[in-house]
Write a protein that holds these residues in place. Structure first.
Motif, PDB file in Angstrom:
ATOM      1  N   GLY A  94       6.542   5.979   0.812  1.00 19.35           N
ATOM      2  CA  GLY A  94       7.019   4.662   1.216  1.00 19.35           C
ATOM      3  C   GLY A  94       8.526   4.532   1.116  1.00 19.35           C
ATOM      4  N   LEU A  95       8.993   3.316   1.340  1.00 18.40           N
ATOM      5  CA  LEU A  95      10.425   3.031   1.273  1.00 18.40           C
ATOM      6  C   LEU A  95      10.611   1.563   0.921  1.00 18.40           C
ATOM      7  CD1 LEU A  95      13.439   3.826   1.814  1.00 18.40           C
ATOM      8  CD2 LEU A  95      13.071   3.090   4.182  1.00 18.40           C
ATOM      9  N   VAL A  96      11.568   1.273   0.045  1.00 18.81           N
ATOM     10  CA  VAL A  96      11.889  -0.105  -0.328  1.00 18.81           C
ATOM     11  C   VAL A  96      13.349  -0.378   0.000  1.00 18.81           C
ATOM     12  CG1 VAL A  96      12.033  -1.801  -2.194  1.00 18.81           C
ATOM     13  CG2 VAL A  96      10.155  -0.146  -2.159  1.00 18.81           C
ATOM     14  N   ILE A  97      13.583  -1.475   0.732  1.00 15.58           N
ATOM     15  CA  ILE A  97      14.939  -1.868   1.122  1.00 15.58           C
ATOM     16  C   ILE A  97      15.204  -3.282   0.612  1.00 15.58           C
ATOM     17  CG2 ILE A  97      16.559  -2.221   3.021  1.00 15.58           C
ATOM     18  CD1 ILE A  97      14.793  -0.407   4.738  1.00 15.58           C
ATOM     19  N   ALA A  98      16.273  -3.447  -0.156  1.00 12.90           N
ATOM     20  CA  ALA A  98      16.683  -4.771  -0.638  1.00 12.90           C
ATOM     21  C   ALA A  98      17.960  -5.168   0.088  1.00 12.90           C
ATOM     22  CB  ALA A  98      16.916  -4.743  -2.148  1.00 12.90           C
ATOM     23  N   VAL A  99      17.898  -6.263   0.835  1.00  9.35           N
ATOM     24  CA  VAL A  99      19.043  -6.754   1.599  1.00  9.35           C
ATOM     25  C   VAL A  99      19.528  -8.034   0.928  1.00  9.35           C
ATOM     26  CG1 VAL A  99      19.857  -7.528   3.868  1.00  9.35           C
ATOM     27  CG2 VAL A  99      18.047  -5.786   3.708  1.00  9.35           C
ATOM     28  N   ILE A 100      20.660  -7.968   0.240  1.00 12.99           N
ATOM     29  CA  ILE A 100      21.145  -9.085  -0.571  1.00 12.99           C
ATOM     30  C   ILE A 100      22.369  -9.704   0.090  1.00 12.99           C
ATOM     31  CG2 ILE A 100      21.792  -9.844  -2.870  1.00 12.99           C
ATOM     32  CD1 ILE A 100      19.020  -8.521  -2.660  1.00 12.99           C
TER      33      ILE A 100
ATOM     34  N   ASN B  10       0.845  -1.204   0.000  1.00 10.32           N
ATOM     35  CA  ASN B  10       0.000   0.000   0.000  1.00 10.32           C
ATOM     36  C   ASN B  10       0.872   1.243   0.000  1.00 10.32           C
ATOM     37  OD1 ASN B  10      -2.528  -1.457   0.336  1.00 10.32           O
ATOM     38  ND2 ASN B  10      -1.831  -1.866   2.423  1.00 10.32           N
ATOM     39  N   ALA B  11       0.264   2.356  -0.373  1.00  6.21           N
ATOM     40  CA  ALA B  11       0.989   3.624  -0.360  1.00  6.21           C
ATOM     41  C   ALA B  11       1.507   3.911   1.041  1.00  6.21           C
ATOM     42  CB  ALA B  11       0.069   4.748  -0.825  1.00  6.21           C
ATOM     43  N   GLY B  12       2.776   4.295   1.132  1.00 10.48           N
ATOM     44  CA  GLY B  12       3.374   4.627   2.417  1.00 10.48           C
ATOM     45  C   GLY B  12       4.036   3.465   3.124  1.00 10.48           C
ATOM     46  N   ASP B  13       3.892   2.260   2.591  1.00  6.01           N
ATOM     47  CA  ASP B  13       4.507   1.084   3.224  1.00  6.01           C
ATOM     48  C   ASP B  13       6.032   1.129   3.140  1.00  6.01           C
ATOM     49  OD1 ASP B  13       2.138  -0.053   3.954  1.00  6.01           O
ATOM     50  OD2 ASP B  13       2.119  -1.602   2.399  1.00  6.01           O
ATOM     51  N   THR B  14       6.666   0.497   4.116  1.00  2.70           N
ATOM     52  CA  THR B  14       8.087   0.179   4.032  1.00  2.70           C
ATOM     53  C   THR B  14       8.180  -1.298   3.684  1.00  2.70           C
ATOM     54  OG1 THR B  14       8.787   1.841   5.648  1.00  2.70           O
ATOM     55  CG2 THR B  14      10.257  -0.032   5.314  1.00  2.70           C
ATOM     56  N   VAL B  15       8.834  -1.609   2.580  1.00  2.00           N
ATOM     57  CA  VAL B  15       8.916  -2.988   2.100  1.00  2.00           C
ATOM     58  C   VAL B  15      10.373  -3.435   2.105  1.00  2.00           C
ATOM     59  CG1 VAL B  15       8.401  -4.593   0.229  1.00  2.00           C
ATOM     60  CG2 VAL B  15       6.889  -2.651   0.655  1.00  2.00           C
ATOM     61  N   ILE B  16      10.628  -4.568   2.749  1.00  2.00           N
ATOM     62  CA  ILE B  16      11.979  -5.127   2.825  1.00  2.00           C
ATOM     63  C   ILE B  16      12.019  -6.453   2.086  1.00  2.00           C
ATOM     64  CG2 ILE B  16      13.811  -5.968   4.351  1.00  2.00           C
ATOM     65  CD1 ILE B  16      12.641  -4.141   6.534  1.00  2.00           C
ATOM     66  N   VAL B  17      12.914  -6.571   1.130  1.00  3.17           N
ATOM     67  CA  VAL B  17      13.132  -7.831   0.411  1.00  3.17           C
ATOM     68  C   VAL B  17      14.507  -8.348   0.813  1.00  3.17           C
ATOM     69  CG1 VAL B  17      13.303  -8.983  -1.818  1.00  3.17           C
ATOM     70  CG2 VAL B  17      11.697  -7.082  -1.521  1.00  3.17           C
ATOM     71  N   HIS B  18      14.532  -9.517   1.433  1.00  2.12           N
ATOM     72  CA  HIS B  18      15.774 -10.096   1.942  1.00  2.12           C
ATOM     73  C   HIS B  18      16.084 -11.386   1.188  1.00  2.12           C
ATOM     74  CE1 HIS B  18      17.636 -13.069   4.847  1.00  2.12           C
ATOM     75  NE2 HIS B  18      18.563 -12.136   4.803  1.00  2.12           N
ATOM     76  N   PHE B  19      17.304 -11.497   0.670  1.00  2.10           N
ATOM     77  CA  PHE B  19      17.731 -12.724  -0.007  1.00  2.10           C
ATOM     78  C   PHE B  19      18.994 -13.237   0.649  1.00  2.10           C
ATOM     79  CE2 PHE B  19      20.233 -15.157  -3.033  1.00  2.10           C
ATOM     80  CZ  PHE B  19      19.298 -16.059  -3.523  1.00  2.10           C
ATOM     81  N   SER B  20      18.959 -14.508   1.064  1.00  6.73           N
ATOM     82  CA  SER B  20      20.123 -15.156   1.656  1.00  6.73           C
ATOM     83  C   SER B  20      20.372 -16.451   0.897  1.00  6.73           C
ATOM     84  CB  SER B  20      19.862 -15.445   3.144  1.00  6.73           C
ATOM     85  OG  SER B  20      20.902 -16.232   3.685  1.00  6.73           O
ATOM     86  N   GLY B  21      21.403 -16.443   0.084  1.00  8.43           N
ATOM     87  CA  GLY B  21      21.704 -17.613  -0.739  1.00  8.43           C
ATOM     88  C   GLY B  21      22.958 -17.353  -1.550  1.00  8.43           C
ATOM     89  N   HIS B  22      23.162 -18.159  -2.564  1.00  9.56           N
ATOM     90  CA  HIS B  22      24.332 -17.967  -3.414  1.00  9.56           C
ATOM     91  C   HIS B  22      24.076 -16.880  -4.457  1.00  9.56           C
ATOM     92  CE1 HIS B  22      27.037 -21.037  -1.984  1.00  9.56           C
ATOM     93  NE2 HIS B  22      26.073 -21.935  -1.991  1.00  9.56           N
ATOM     94  N   GLY B  23      25.161 -16.263  -4.893  1.00 11.75           N
ATOM     95  CA  GLY B  23      25.105 -15.294  -5.971  1.00 11.75           C
ATOM     96  C   GLY B  23      26.150 -15.646  -7.009  1.00 11.75           C
ATOM     97  N   GLN B  24      25.903 -15.292  -8.238  1.00 11.16           N
ATOM     98  CA  GLN B  24      26.851 -15.633  -9.304  1.00 11.16           C
ATOM     99  C   GLN B  24      26.783 -14.597 -10.410  1.00 11.16           C
ATOM    100  OE1 GLN B  24      26.117 -19.389 -11.358  1.00 11.16           O
ATOM    101  NE2 GLN B  24      28.293 -19.661 -11.777  1.00 11.16           N
ATOM    102  N   GLN B  25      27.926 -14.356 -11.029  1.00 12.78           N
ATOM    103  CA  GLN B  25      27.929 -13.519 -12.229  1.00 12.78           C
ATOM    104  C   GLN B  25      27.612 -14.398 -13.426  1.00 12.78           C
ATOM    105  OE1 GLN B  25      31.868 -11.718 -11.820  1.00 12.78           O
ATOM    106  NE2 GLN B  25      30.900  -9.762 -11.403  1.00 12.78           N
TER     107      GLN B  25
END
Length: 342
Positions: A153-159, A82-97
């Motif tokens: 709102g605010l969006v935070i991506a934690v990779i 919703n408008a004004g929400d703070t949304v956090i997306v967290h990913f914990s796993g492997h990463g690769q190019q």
């Protein structure tokens, strides 16, 4: 009429503020399929940390965290925000190019990708790389979230993953747990001259500004390491954690989400001072539309000139004492020898 409109607008704003919420999606993959080529990592502990700070978090782990389901959960997150929400997306796993199809866009000639449960480490007849979740795809999802929560709102991506480091030692020589690989997916099928070009661009970073507009929220991308580094796990009280997840949760539990620049500084300083990460030269990477600068971290450097000078002085003093003692002994021996001759 104008008064009614203003009252309606005021009521709508108040409704948005009151309905604003913190929504969290935590994705953890610690047990990839045995034939995937990926080693086990402690992602479950990271998800539990996220849940301790955000009890209402939506979590998907291991076999549930496939490419399709990650995409589905991100789309559901957009739909339910919703408008004004703070949304956090967290990913914990492997990463690769992964070799990009549009090498002119990426500064380093490759895409950074999250590795879902059903993405293999190496290209083969059975797997062509289509389940790697590239930064382009992830960026589109984050943009959709930013538009949905709006400017309030605010969006935070934690990779908490890594994108590989070809300068580092191979996995077979390392007993520590890290999240990624030094292998660039798809590079083995390239001609040698193309591989050489990738090597030349390897340490280039994307410094382009993040898209921003009046209809989108601010955004923070926090990565556990630079795009040319590995992300090493840390151990606290005998338990393994992703380094970024640990310090993110530590900062949130102490400060909350009220002062975001202060939160980012705490995360950066925490990771920068962690001894095991300093040993590998690992640093977190933050890209954001919020005004924030990396804090100056003063490394603990031994003054080699002073140490060398001190060592030389100590050695000279010791040598002098030894020489004097030897001279006294020799003089005593000579005196005794002369006395006996008489």
């Amino acid at each position: 009429m104008k008064r009614t409109y203003l009252l309606f607008l005021f009521a709508a704003v108040i409704h948005c503020l009151l309905s604003a919420d913190i929504k969290v999606l935590s994705i953890g993959i610690g047990n990839y399929p045995e034939n995937s080529g990926w080693q086990k990592i402690n992602s479950h502990n990271d998800v539990e940390l996220i849940k301790s700070n955000f009890p209402g978090a939506i979590t998907i782990e291991d076999c549930r965290a496939t490419y399709t389901n990650i995409s589905r959960q991100l789309h559901l997150l957009v739909a339910n925000a919703n408008a004004g929400d703070t949304v956090i997306v967290h990913f914990s796993g492997h990463g690769q190019q992964i070799v990009t199809k549009f090498s002119g866009i990426e500064a380093d000639g490759v895409d950074e990708a999250l590795v879902p449960y059903d993405a293999a480490k190496r290209k083969s007849k059975a797997y062509d790389g289509s389940n790697h979740y590239t930064d382009d795809e992830f960026g589109e999802d984050i943009t959709a979230l930013r538009k949905k929560v709006g400017k309030a709102g605010l969006v935070i991506a934690v990779i908490d993953a890594c994108h590989s480091d070809s300068m580092d030692k191979d996995a077979d020589d390392c007993k520590e747990i890290y999240r990624g690989t030094n292998e660039i997916f798809g590079a083995e099928s390239l001609p040698q001259e193309s591989i050489e070009e990738l090597k030349k661009k390897y340490h280039l970073h994307d410094n382009s500004p993040i898209e921003n507009s009046d209809d989108m929220s601010n955004v923070i991308f926090i990565s556990a390491c630079r795009s040319d580094q590995r992300n090493y796990e840390i151990v606290k009280d005998g338990t393994g954690y992703g380094s970024l997840t640990y310090f993110f949760n530590l900062a949130v539990s102490e400060k909350g989400l009220k002062d975001i620049p202060d939160l980012l500084t705490d995360i950066y300083r925490g990771m920068s001072s962690e001894k095991s990460l300093k040993f590998h030269g690992q640093l977190p990477a933050v890209r954001t539309t919020i005004a924030w600068n990396e804090p100056e971290i003063k490394p603990v450097i031994i003054n080699s000139l002073q140490e060398s000078s001190k060592s030389n002085c100590d050695f000279t003093l010791l040598s002098t004492i030894i020489s004097i003692v030897l001279l006294i002994i020799i003089a005593a021996i000579i005196a005794i020898w002369k006395k006996n001759r008489r």
